[in-house]
Design an enzyme around this catalytic site. Structure first.
Site, PDB file in Angstrom:
ATOM      1  N   ASP A   1       0.856  -1.177   0.000  1.00 12.38           N
ATOM      2  CA  ASP A   1       0.000   0.000   0.000  1.00 12.38           C
ATOM      3  C   ASP A   1       0.899   1.238   0.000  1.00 12.38           C
ATOM      4  O   ASP A   1       1.703   1.417   0.913  1.00 12.38           O
ATOM      5  CB  ASP A   1      -0.898  -0.024   1.245  1.00 12.38           C
ATOM      6  CG  ASP A   1      -2.005   1.011   1.159  1.00 12.38           C
ATOM      7  OD1 ASP A   1      -1.764   2.096   0.584  1.00 12.38           O
ATOM      8  OD2 ASP A   1      -3.107   0.738   1.665  1.00 12.38           O
TER       9      ASP A   1
ATOM     10  N   TYR B   1      -7.392  16.454  -6.460  1.00 11.92           N
ATOM     11  CA  TYR B   1      -6.710  15.515  -7.382  1.00 11.92           C
ATOM     12  C   TYR B   1      -5.688  16.280  -8.217  1.00 11.92           C
ATOM     13  O   TYR B   1      -4.536  15.850  -8.353  1.00 11.92           O
ATOM     14  CB  TYR B   1      -7.752  14.842  -8.276  1.00 11.92           C
ATOM     15  CG  TYR B   1      -7.189  13.917  -9.339  1.00 11.92           C
ATOM     16  CD1 TYR B   1      -6.589  12.708  -9.004  1.00 11.92           C
ATOM     17  CD2 TYR B   1      -7.279  14.249 -10.695  1.00 11.92           C
ATOM     18  CE1 TYR B   1      -6.086  11.850  -9.992  1.00 11.92           C
ATOM     19  CE2 TYR B   1      -6.787  13.398 -11.687  1.00 11.92           C
ATOM     20  CZ  TYR B   1      -6.188  12.202 -11.327  1.00 11.92           C
ATOM     21  OH  TYR B   1      -5.691  11.357 -12.297  1.00 11.92           O
TER      22      TYR B   1
ATOM     23  N   LYS C   1      -1.516  15.784  -8.322  1.00 10.69           N
ATOM     24  CA  LYS C   1      -0.807  15.464  -9.564  1.00 10.69           C
ATOM     25  C   LYS C   1       0.149  16.586  -9.978  1.00 10.69           C
ATOM     26  O   LYS C   1       1.217  16.317 -10.527  1.00 10.69           O
ATOM     27  CB  LYS C   1      -1.816  15.191 -10.678  1.00 10.69           C
ATOM     28  CG  LYS C   1      -2.625  13.918 -10.445  1.00 10.69           C
ATOM     29  CD  LYS C   1      -1.701  12.700 -10.492  1.00 10.69           C
ATOM     30  CE  LYS C   1      -2.473  11.400 -10.585  1.00 10.69           C
ATOM     31  NZ  LYS C   1      -1.604  10.243 -10.857  1.00 10.69           N
TER      32      LYS C   1
ATOM     33  N   ASP D   1     -10.103   5.858 -20.917  1.00 12.29           N
ATOM     34  CA  ASP D   1     -11.212   4.947 -20.614  1.00 12.29           C
ATOM     35  C   ASP D   1     -10.740   3.679 -19.893  1.00 12.29           C
ATOM     36  O   ASP D   1     -10.782   2.584 -20.450  1.00 12.29           O
ATOM     37  CB  ASP D   1     -11.909   4.597 -21.931  1.00 12.29           C
ATOM     38  CG  ASP D   1     -13.194   3.828 -21.688  1.00 12.29           C
ATOM     39  OD1 ASP D   1     -13.663   3.795 -20.534  1.00 12.29           O
ATOM     40  OD2 ASP D   1     -13.716   3.270 -22.672  1.00 12.29           O
ATOM     41  N   THR D   2     -10.301   3.841 -18.637  1.00 15.77           N
ATOM     42  CA  THR D   2      -9.854   2.681 -17.847  1.00 15.77           C
ATOM     43  C   THR D   2     -10.846   2.303 -16.756  1.00 15.77           C
ATOM     44  O   THR D   2     -10.663   1.295 -16.078  1.00 15.77           O
ATOM     45  CB  THR D   2      -8.517   2.982 -17.135  1.00 15.77           C
ATOM     46  OG1 THR D   2      -8.748   4.082 -16.230  1.00 15.77           O
ATOM     47  CG2 THR D   2      -7.414   3.338 -18.110  1.00 15.77           C
TER      48      THR D   2
HETATM   49  N1  LIG Z   1      -7.524   6.923 -16.475  1.00 14.21           N
HETATM   50  C1  LIG Z   1      -7.320   8.229 -16.684  1.00 14.21           C
HETATM   51  O1  LIG Z   1      -8.189   8.948 -17.180  1.00 14.21           O
HETATM   52  C2  LIG Z   1      -5.991   8.841 -16.313  1.00 14.21           C
HETATM   53  C3  LIG Z   1      -5.586  10.025 -16.947  1.00 14.21           C
HETATM   54  C4  LIG Z   1      -4.387  10.620 -16.579  1.00 14.21           C
HETATM   55  C5  LIG Z   1      -3.610  10.027 -15.581  1.00 14.21           C
HETATM   56  N2  LIG Z   1      -4.036   8.887 -14.980  1.00 14.21           N
HETATM   57  C6  LIG Z   1      -3.217   8.319 -13.920  1.00 14.21           C
HETATM   58  O2  LIG Z   1      -2.680   7.087 -14.362  1.00 14.21           O
HETATM   59  C7  LIG Z   1      -2.555   6.214 -13.242  1.00 14.21           C
HETATM   60  C8  LIG Z   1      -3.259   4.892 -13.558  1.00 14.21           C
HETATM   61  O3  LIG Z   1      -4.620   5.165 -13.795  1.00 14.21           O
HETATM   62  P1  LIG Z   1      -5.652   4.019 -14.253  1.00 14.21           P
HETATM   63  O4  LIG Z   1      -6.664   4.683 -15.069  1.00 14.21           O
HETATM   64  O5  LIG Z   1      -4.903   2.861 -14.776  1.00 14.21           O
HETATM   65  O6  LIG Z   1      -6.310   3.654 -12.832  1.00 14.21           O
HETATM   66  P2  LIG Z   1      -6.879   2.252 -12.277  1.00 14.21           P
HETATM   67  O7  LIG Z   1      -7.276   1.359 -13.406  1.00 14.21           O
HETATM   68  O8  LIG Z   1      -7.907   2.572 -11.254  1.00 14.21           O
HETATM   69  O9  LIG Z   1      -5.613   1.591 -11.554  1.00 14.21           O
HETATM   70  C9  LIG Z   1      -5.133   2.166 -10.353  1.00 14.21           C
HETATM   71  C10 LIG Z   1      -4.005   1.320  -9.815  1.00 14.21           C
HETATM   72  O10 LIG Z   1      -3.503   1.963  -8.629  1.00 14.21           O
HETATM   73  C11 LIG Z   1      -3.399   0.997  -7.606  1.00 14.21           C
HETATM   74  N3  LIG Z   1      -3.584   1.618  -6.290  1.00 14.21           N
HETATM   75  C12 LIG Z   1      -4.647   2.342  -5.863  1.00 14.21           C
HETATM   76  N4  LIG Z   1      -4.467   2.708  -4.583  1.00 14.21           N
HETATM   77  C13 LIG Z   1      -3.265   2.201  -4.203  1.00 14.21           C
HETATM   78  C14 LIG Z   1      -2.524   2.227  -2.988  1.00 14.21           C
HETATM   79  N5  LIG Z   1      -2.994   2.845  -1.887  1.00 14.21           N
HETATM   80  N6  LIG Z   1      -1.339   1.587  -2.951  1.00 14.21           N
HETATM   81  C15 LIG Z   1      -0.849   0.956  -4.059  1.00 14.21           C
HETATM   82  N7  LIG Z   1      -1.499   0.889  -5.232  1.00 14.21           N
HETATM   83  C16 LIG Z   1      -2.708   1.509  -5.291  1.00 14.21           C
HETATM   84  C17 LIG Z   1      -4.507  -0.029  -7.888  1.00 14.21           C
HETATM   85  O11 LIG Z   1      -4.202  -1.248  -7.241  1.00 14.21           O
HETATM   86  P3  LIG Z   1      -5.396  -2.247  -6.761  1.00 14.21           P
HETATM   87  O12 LIG Z   1      -6.006  -2.801  -8.023  1.00 14.21           O
HETATM   88  O13 LIG Z   1      -4.693  -3.303  -5.991  1.00 14.21           O
HETATM   89  O14 LIG Z   1      -6.349  -1.420  -5.968  1.00 14.21           O
HETATM   90  C18 LIG Z   1      -4.422  -0.112  -9.405  1.00 14.21           C
HETATM   91  O15 LIG Z   1      -3.397  -1.002  -9.807  1.00 14.21           O
HETATM   92  C19 LIG Z   1      -3.148   6.949 -12.029  1.00 14.21           C
HETATM   93  O16 LIG Z   1      -2.116   7.580 -11.317  1.00 14.21           O
HETATM   94  C20 LIG Z   1      -4.025   7.993 -12.669  1.00 14.21           C
HETATM   95  O17 LIG Z   1      -4.195   9.136 -11.856  1.00 14.21           O
HETATM   96  C21 LIG Z   1      -5.189   8.250 -15.342  1.00 14.21           C
END
Ligand SMILES: NC(=O)c1ccc[n+]([C@@H]2O[C@H](COP(=O)([O-])OP(=O)(O)OC[C@H]3O[C@@H](n4cnc5c(N)ncnc54)[C@H](OP(=O)(O)O)[C@@H]3O)[C@@H](O)[C@H]2O)c1
Length: 230
Positions: free
Chosen positions: A52, A148, A152, A182-183
């Site tokens: 974590d 947020y 960032k 779109d994740t």
């Molecule tokens: N999707 C977007 O629109 C977007 C755009 C720009 C930037 N980002 C950034 O890109 C990154 C990945 O985003 P995503 O869309 O792939 O999100 P996601 O699918 O929700 O994945 C988030 C990941 O973070 C992990 N996580 C969450 N809380 C945690 C903690 N306390 N300790 C360790 N790991 C933790 C989760 O692990 P668990 O599965 O084990 O919970 C998961 O592997 C993020 O930093 C996000 O802010 C995303």
């Protein structure tokens, strides 16, 4: 060009929409991928570790696990993160703490705790790298996502300064700033509900663009790098 064959790369957030894709693409490039996530139900198998990022030892334990398993570390991708929505005047202390710990303090600790191992990789003639994903909000802080955006923007600032320091040790540090992708991240918000976003980026395209930047030796990935023509 950075050759990823046999590079040991730690991917945090490897269960996530972007992290899982980036990890798979690094696998395809021949890297030895060490996957990390937080929840046991989200990740399993060999070379998978749980920590974590809100805990003091979380980042260090993952770097230590990669070193113990493979004896070296050549790259780190920080694709872990959480989002929250809502008016700035109403953000709770719990939401603030989670955003700052996961998106800012945790990644700072990762960069700190991986530095010596990555410098050793450079000394051994490899081309070590770190990737963070601060996202477009670090360039354009967004109403309804103030905390947020702050977490960032703080990360982007730390990475920008650290990149200049680590360059002297042979480590490339790269921040990626894609727009809404779109994740499903927005549906997992720790607080609030997402506003109506415009067209989302395709997570396969975003992950591929990030891996291409690693391979091509790019030093920055601004939001403009994620337009369809880029
Ligand atoms: N999707 C977007 O629109 C977007 C755009 C720009 C930037 N980002 C950034 O890109 C990154 C990945 O985003 P995503 O869309 O792939 O999100 P996601 O699918 O929700 O994945 C988030 C990941 O973070 C992990 N996580 C969450 N809380 C945690 C903690 N306390 N300790 C360790 N790991 C933790 C989760 O692990 P668990 O599965 O084990 O919970 C998961 O592997 C993020 O930093 C996000 O802010 C995303």
């Amino acid at each position: 060009m950075t050759v990823l064959t046999d590079a040991v790369v730690l991917v945090l957030g490897a269960s996530g929409g972007l992290g899982s894709r980036i990890a798979a693409m690094l696998d395809d490039e021949g890297a030895i991928v060490v996957r990390a996530a937080r929840r046991p139900e989200s990740l399993s198998g060999p070379d998978a570790y749980l920590a974590d990022l809100r805990t003091e030892q979380g980042a260090a334990s993952l770097v230590a696990a990669a070193l113990q398993a493979h004896g070296r570390l050549d790259g780190v991708v920080v694709a872990a993160g959480v989002v929250a929505f809502g008016p700035a005047a109403e953000v709770s202390d719990a939401t603030l703490a989670e955003l700052l710990e996961v998106n800012l303090v945790g990644p700072i600790r990762v960069l700190r705790d991986a530095a010596d191992a990555l410098a050793a990789s450079a000394d051994a003639g490899r081309e070590p790298f770190v990737v963070t994903i601060s996202g477009v909000v670090s360039e354009s802080p967004t109403a309804g996502m103030a905390a947020y955006s702050a977490s960032k923007a703080g990360l982007a600032a730390f990475v920008s300064a650290t990149a200049r320091e680590y360059r002297r040790r042979g480590i490339r540090v790269l921040d990626a700033r894609p727009g809404h992708t779109d994740t499903g991240l927005a549906t997992r918000a720790v607080a609030g509900s997402a506003p109506a976003f415009g067209t989302a980026l395709d997570p396969d395209d975003v992950a591929a663009r990030i891996v291409r930047a690693v391979v091509d030796g790019e030093k920055d990935l601004p939001s403009s790098a994620f337009t369809p023509e880029s």
